[in-house]
Design a protein around this motif. Structure first.
Motif, mmCIF file in Angstrom:
data_model
loop_
_atom_site.group_PDB
_atom_site.id
_atom_site.type_symbol
_atom_site.label_atom_id
_atom_site.label_comp_id
_atom_site.label_asym_id
_atom_site.label_seq_id
_atom_site.Cartn_x
_atom_site.Cartn_y
_atom_site.Cartn_z
ATOM 1 N N LEU A 29 18.220 -81.144 22.836
ATOM 2 C CA LEU A 29 17.434 -82.032 23.685
ATOM 3 C C LEU A 29 17.433 -81.461 25.099
ATOM 4 C CD1 LEU A 29 19.491 -83.955 25.659
ATOM 5 C CD2 LEU A 29 20.121 -84.777 23.386
ATOM 6 N N ILE A 30 16.409 -81.847 25.834
ATOM 7 C CA ILE A 30 16.327 -81.455 27.243
ATOM 8 C C ILE A 30 17.030 -82.530 28.059
ATOM 9 C CG2 ILE A 30 14.822 -80.867 29.168
ATOM 10 C CD1 ILE A 30 14.858 -78.842 26.889
ATOM 11 N N LEU A 31 18.059 -82.083 28.818
ATOM 12 C CA LEU A 31 18.892 -83.045 29.540
ATOM 13 C C LEU A 31 18.056 -83.852 30.530
ATOM 14 C CD1 LEU A 31 21.730 -84.143 30.115
ATOM 15 C CD2 LEU A 31 22.051 -82.273 31.749
ATOM 16 N N GLU A 32 17.113 -83.211 31.211
ATOM 17 C CA GLU A 32 16.311 -83.901 32.214
ATOM 18 C C GLU A 32 15.351 -84.922 31.595
ATOM 19 O OE1 GLU A 32 18.099 -80.478 34.065
ATOM 20 O OE2 GLU A 32 16.944 -80.711 32.195
ATOM 21 N N ASP A 33 15.060 -84.809 30.262
ATOM 22 C CA ASP A 33 14.144 -85.748 29.613
ATOM 23 C C ASP A 33 14.871 -86.945 29.016
ATOM 24 O OD1 ASP A 33 12.097 -84.100 30.293
ATOM 25 O OD2 ASP A 33 12.005 -83.069 28.346
ATOM 26 N N ALA A 34 16.196 -86.881 28.921
ATOM 27 C CA ALA A 34 16.949 -87.974 28.305
ATOM 28 C C ALA A 34 17.001 -89.169 29.250
ATOM 29 C CB ALA A 34 18.357 -87.502 27.960
ATOM 30 N N ASP A 35 16.793 -90.391 28.673
ATOM 31 C CA ASP A 35 16.867 -91.599 29.487
ATOM 32 C C ASP A 35 18.305 -91.934 29.859
ATOM 33 O OD1 ASP A 35 14.163 -91.810 29.345
ATOM 34 O OD2 ASP A 35 14.170 -93.240 27.665
ATOM 35 N N GLY A 36 19.247 -91.617 28.997
ATOM 36 C CA GLY A 36 20.649 -91.900 29.265
ATOM 37 C C GLY A 36 21.531 -91.059 28.385
ATOM 38 N N LEU A 37 22.749 -90.823 28.841
ATOM 39 C CA LEU A 37 23.711 -90.037 28.071
ATOM 40 C C LEU A 37 25.094 -90.540 28.444
ATOM 41 C CD1 LEU A 37 23.676 -86.253 27.354
ATOM 42 C CD2 LEU A 37 25.761 -87.301 28.229
ATOM 43 N N ARG A 38 25.908 -90.833 27.444
ATOM 44 C CA ARG A 38 27.252 -91.337 27.721
ATOM 45 C C ARG A 38 28.220 -90.765 26.697
ATOM 46 N NH1 ARG A 38 24.020 -95.340 26.060
ATOM 47 N NH2 ARG A 38 24.366 -96.226 23.961
ATOM 48 N N PHE A 39 29.506 -90.726 27.116
ATOM 49 C CA PHE A 39 30.563 -90.278 26.223
ATOM 50 C C PHE A 39 31.002 -91.455 25.360
ATOM 51 C CE2 PHE A 39 30.871 -87.478 29.907
ATOM 52 C CZ PHE A 39 30.836 -86.231 29.292
ATOM 53 N N THR A 40 31.158 -91.187 24.094
ATOM 54 C CA THR A 40 31.550 -92.254 23.182
ATOM 55 C C THR A 40 33.044 -92.540 23.233
ATOM 56 O OG1 THR A 40 31.817 -90.663 21.365
ATOM 57 C CG2 THR A 40 29.635 -91.673 21.652
#
Length: 699
Positions: free
Chosen positions: A167-178
């Protein structure tokens, strides 16, 4: 002071831990009560707090003051005991990241953090919701939408249950560590960064032990830290010329002296009703980086493996009989040391005597003394001025504190310093300190009463003025007095002798300076001439015993009547010796020495006889030189004839004449050789006669 307890840095300064932060002891704030500023560039700050039982006292200091605090902090407890002192580590941010899997730099961007936490599980939101472990983060450089340039995007590769997904990091709406543990680590790191940005100050926790005491008591904490240098300035007001208290030429008067201490509060906190003192002296002040962690370099030894032996080096041994004697004496030494060891301080300290109260405000010495003047006290190396009233000063403010206000004896003089002003003296005052305490150095401003109003007449630099001493303070150029200076060097022979073949002369060099002074029309002057001192020279004129000497000059007093011209002659002398080897002098040089009328007659006659003998030697040496030169010419002539002879036919007339000339040349060379031998013998006889004469000459 009440019961001083000096804290050893190695035993008392402990790093604050989270467990200590949860201490159940009550927290009390220390209040600044006393400030003492020193000309050594440091200040002493003393805080107080009223406590009951066990207590923890908090004290905040600037980060740049911590080294000085660790070096000098001292705790005074009149009834209780002193515990420990804690403060945060020198590098709390480094400490916070020491146990984390990433650094503070990795928090600079999401891509850097994901790279540092490779393998951690994340989940994303948006059009492509993915869950997987971070496999890699790579950069892609792509064209912008309008094609005008490029931009950098980050491609994140995740290992998911369905395989590797991107995935493209700049296109992701959110990202979190589980993993909640990873989220807690990131949150703690961000909190540490935010907290460190605010920590320009360090909070010290001083633990005071009540030791079972129930009554309220006073705890004092003091330390020494760097402060701006306080400056002393003075104002000297002179009465109107001709008044009963004015100083005239040669007659002492009085002048009203005011002294002020100028100081700044750059301690980092406001001063509110503090007991303020300033100290003048030249103490030794040191600093050391005690708040910086240092690690000892340790030698590295190889890892032991099976069969490897690492023997230690032998440092010798002691005979067994001697060892037994030492072992028998050891218990005796231990018994002798036991009382001293038992006298070491325990956890509970014995009470000390109460502190002496602060010195009372000084009583007025004269009508001119202001009631708020600082009291002064001399120590063996310093002078302390204590202001009698509480002082308040905001952080960053400047304060002027009076340190002296009284009348001192003054005398007007004219001071001539050739290196300062070669033609005119300086208008000056001789100020004598009879105040009972030394005065620190500083600038002094002169005021003189003119038309019933104080008028500024000049400034001066005043060095440290001990009790009972005086200083000359120059404040202007006295254009009404003109001085001409003429120097005349001379040389005088004081002793002469001959011994061991040398002429020994004791010569006295003299440097004479004549000062011609044209007096002022407006009045008499008491002139003081600073005549330069020279190493190895002695003042021989004038012969008065009242001459005053400084480190670089003699001070010569000269009264100068109004409108008159007077002179003063100052002479310096320096003895020196000259040693002249008589064997090194020519006949002419000996004759010149004998012509000196400074030498005694017997010495001049001896030098003339030596000159005659030296002339005889020179004559013999000239004869030798003439013969040697004639020999060289004959040899050259013979070489020329020999060359010609080889080119002539044998038996010819020219050949025969050349042979005859060569015979004559050989005969002449034989005669010259005999003459040279005789001349050298005569010269050696003449030299021996000269040496014998010189060796036996003693006058």
């Amino acid at each position: 002071m009440n019961r001083p307890t000096l804290l050893a840095a190695a035993a008392a300064l402990l790093t604050v831990t989270p467990a200590m932060a949860q201490d159940a002891m009550p927290q009390s704030a220390l209040v600044l009560k006393r400030v003492t500023l020193s000309t050594g560039g440091v200040g002493s700050f003393e805080y107080e707090a009223r406590v009951t039982g066990d207590a923890t006292l908090s004290l905040e200091v600037r980060r740049d003051q911590v080294d000085d605090v660790l070096k000098s902090i001292v705790v005074y407890d009149d009834q209780g005991g002193v515990g420990t002192i804690g403060l945060p580590g020198a590098e709390p941010l480094d400490t916070a990241f020491r146990e984390l899997p990433f650094t503070s730099g990795d928090l600079g961007s999401p891509a850097a953090l994901l790279t540092a936490l490779k393998g951690a599980e994340v989940e994303t939101d948006g059009a492509r919701a993915l869950t997987g472990r971070v496999l890699s983060v790579t950069e892609d450089i792509v064209q912008t939408a309008n094609g005008a340039g490029t931009t950098t995007r980050h491609r994140v590769s995740l290992m998911t249950a369905d395989g590797i997904r991107q995935l493209i990091l700049e296109d992701a709406d959110g990202l979190r560590f589980t993993d909640p543990r990873v989220r807690a680590q990131v949150d703690a790191a961000l909190s540490a960064i935010a907290d460190n940005a605010r920590r320009e100050r360090r909070r010290l926790s001083v633990r005071s032990l009540g030791n079972g005491a129930k009554a309220e008591r006073t705890v004092r904490v003091a330390f020494v830290a760097a402060t701006p240098l306080w400056k002393a300035t003075y104002r000297l007001s002179l009465p109107a010329a001709g008044s009963a208290t004015s100083a005239t030429s040669g007659q002492p008067g009085v002048g009203a002296l005011q002294g002020w201490a100028i100081l700044e509060n750059l301690s980092g906190e406001d001063w509110r009703d503090v007991d303020l003192s300033v100290v003048s002296g030249n103490p030794v002040t040191l600093r050391q980086a005690l708040y910086t962690p240092y690690f000892v370099e340790r030698p590295e030894v190889p890892v032991e493996v099976l069969g490897r032996v690492l023997p230690t080096s032998d440092e010798g041994g002691v005979a067994l009989a001697q060892t037994r004697g030492m072992a028998e004496a050891a218990p005796l030494r231990a018994a002798a040391m036991a009382p001293a060891a038992m006298a070491a301080p325990m956890a509970k300290s014995a009470p000390y005597a109460d502190a002496a109260p602060p010195p009372p405000a000084p009583a007025p010495q004269a009508a001119a003394v202001h009631s708020a003047e600082a009291s002064a006290a001399d120590t063996s190396t310093q002078v302390l001025f204590r202001y009698p009233q509480p002082v308040s000063l905001v952080n960053g403010g400047t304060l002027m504190m009076p340190i002296i206000a009284r009348a001192l004896p003054t005398e007007r003089i004219a001071l001539y310093q050739p290196n300062t002003q070669p033609r005119h003296p300086l208008a000056a005052l001789r100020l004598r300190n009879d105040s009972g305490t030394a005065l620190p150095p500083g600038l002094l401003t002169f005021y003189e009463t003119v038309n019933n109003a104080p008028t500024h007449v000049g400034d001066a630099r005043m060095a440290t003025l001990p009790v009972g001493e005086s200083r000359l303070l120059s404040f202007a150029v006295d254009q009404a007095v003109t001085i001409d200076r003429a120097e005349q060097p001379s040389r005088r022979l004081t002793r002469a002798s001959i011994a061991d073949g040398a002429l020994l002369l004791t010569v006295s060099d003299r440097q004479t300076t004549t000062y011609t002074v044209a007096g002022a029309r407006d009045g008499d002057r008491n002139l003081v001439i600073e005549h330069p001192r020279r190493p190895g020279w002695t003042l021989v004129e004038p012969k008065e015993t009242t001459v005053e000497a400084t480190a670089n000059a003699y001070r010569l007093a000269l009264p100068v009547p109004a409108g008159k011209t007077v002179t003063l002659t100052a002479s310096l002398e320096r003895p020196r010796q000259e040693r002249i080897l008589l064997t090194d002098l020519s006949a002419d040089q000996l004759t010149i020495q004998a012509a000196s009328q400074e030498l005694p007659a017997a010495l001049r006659d001896a030098l003339l006889k030596l000159a005659s003998l030296r002339a005889a030697v020179a004559e013999k040496e000239r004869r030798i030189a003439d013969i040697e030169r004639d020999q060289q010419e004959r040899v050259a002539e013979q070489e020329r004839l020999r060359a010609n002879l080889t080119a002539l036919p044998v038996g010819s007339d020219l050949h025969k004449r050349t042979l005859a000339k060569m015979g004559d040349a050989e005969t002449r060379l034989d005669a010259l050789s005999r003459d040279l031998t005789a001349a050298r013998a005569e010269a050696e006889t003449a030299r021996a006669s000269l040496r014998e004469r010189i060796r036996g000459l003693t006058l």
